[in-house]
Write a protein that holds these residues in place. Structure first.
Motif, short mmCIF file in Angstrom:
data_model
loop_
_atom_site.label_atom_id
_atom_site.label_comp_id
_atom_site.label_asym_id
_atom_site.label_seq_id
_atom_site.Cartn_x
_atom_site.Cartn_y
_atom_site.Cartn_z
N GLN A 50 0.84 -1.18 0.00
CA GLN A 50 0.00 0.00 0.00
C GLN A 50 0.88 1.24 0.00
OE1 GLN A 50 -3.51 -0.08 2.65
NE2 GLN A 50 -2.67 1.78 3.56
N TYR A 94 -5.12 -7.64 -7.29
CA TYR A 94 -6.13 -6.61 -7.48
C TYR A 94 -5.60 -5.25 -7.04
CZ TYR A 94 -9.45 -10.48 -7.81
OH TYR A 94 -10.12 -11.62 -8.17
N CYS A 95 -5.91 -4.26 -7.83
CA CYS A 95 -5.60 -2.88 -7.49
C CYS A 95 -6.76 -2.27 -6.71
CB CYS A 95 -5.36 -2.10 -8.79
SG CYS A 95 -4.96 -0.36 -8.57
N ASN A 96 -6.43 -1.48 -5.70
CA ASN A 96 -7.43 -0.83 -4.88
C ASN A 96 -7.11 0.65 -4.72
OD1 ASN A 96 -7.87 0.02 -1.67
ND2 ASN A 96 -9.67 -0.92 -2.62
N ALA A 98 -8.53 3.99 -2.39
CA ALA A 98 -9.38 4.35 -1.26
C ALA A 98 -9.07 5.77 -0.80
CB ALA A 98 -9.18 3.38 -0.10
N ASP A 104 -13.95 3.69 -2.30
CA ASP A 104 -13.20 2.45 -2.28
C ASP A 104 -13.49 1.70 -3.58
OD1 ASP A 104 -12.95 -0.29 0.18
OD2 ASP A 104 -11.65 0.32 -1.48
N TYR A 105 -12.47 1.59 -4.42
CA TYR A 105 -12.65 1.02 -5.75
C TYR A 105 -11.67 -0.10 -5.99
CZ TYR A 105 -15.07 5.48 -6.25
OH TYR A 105 -15.90 6.56 -6.06
N TRP A 106 -12.08 -1.01 -6.85
CA TRP A 106 -11.28 -2.20 -7.16
C TRP A 106 -11.14 -2.40 -8.65
CZ3 TRP A 106 -8.93 -5.05 -3.38
CH2 TRP A 106 -9.39 -4.83 -2.07
#
Length: 116
Positions: A50, A94-96, A98, A104-106
């Protein structure tokens, strides 16, 4: 509208390297904490790395020293440089994105397979 698109996955031998990329659109990228998560079949999704909007990073213990997260705010892209890959790194990554506990997106995920 909001889109996170991962790329760079594939099949590599143990000890090999890959660089994943996640291109973001529809968000003010520089404000978001960006992360890479992974999920293997039958397992829970886990945080791999992160990077915050200020550039602070954190990593799962299992990947420290091997994987490096970085971001390029001019390209709205976050990267995961993966070196010295092990079979246990095999997963969908997976890319996140926030921001402030509200957005909050994926991404859709990219497969990484480490096998000889």
């Amino acid at each position: 509208q909001v889109q996170l698109v991962e790329s760079g996955g594939g099949l590599v031998q143990p000890g090999g390297s890959l660089r994943l990329a996640c291109a973001a659109s529809g968000i003010t990228f520089r404000l978001y904490t960006m992360g890479w998560f992974r999920q293997a079949p039958g397992e829970q999704r886990e945080l791999v790395a992160q990077v915050s909007s200020s550039g602070s990073t954190k990593y799962a213990d299992s990947v420290k020293g091997r994987l490096t997260i970085s971001r390029d705010n001019t390209k709205n892209t976050v990267y995961l440089q993966m070196n010295s890959l092990k079979s246990e790194d095999t997963a969908v990554y997976y890319c996140n994105a926030a921001w402030n506990g509200w957005h909050d997106y994926w991404g859709q995920g990219t497969q990484v397979t480490v096998s000889s």
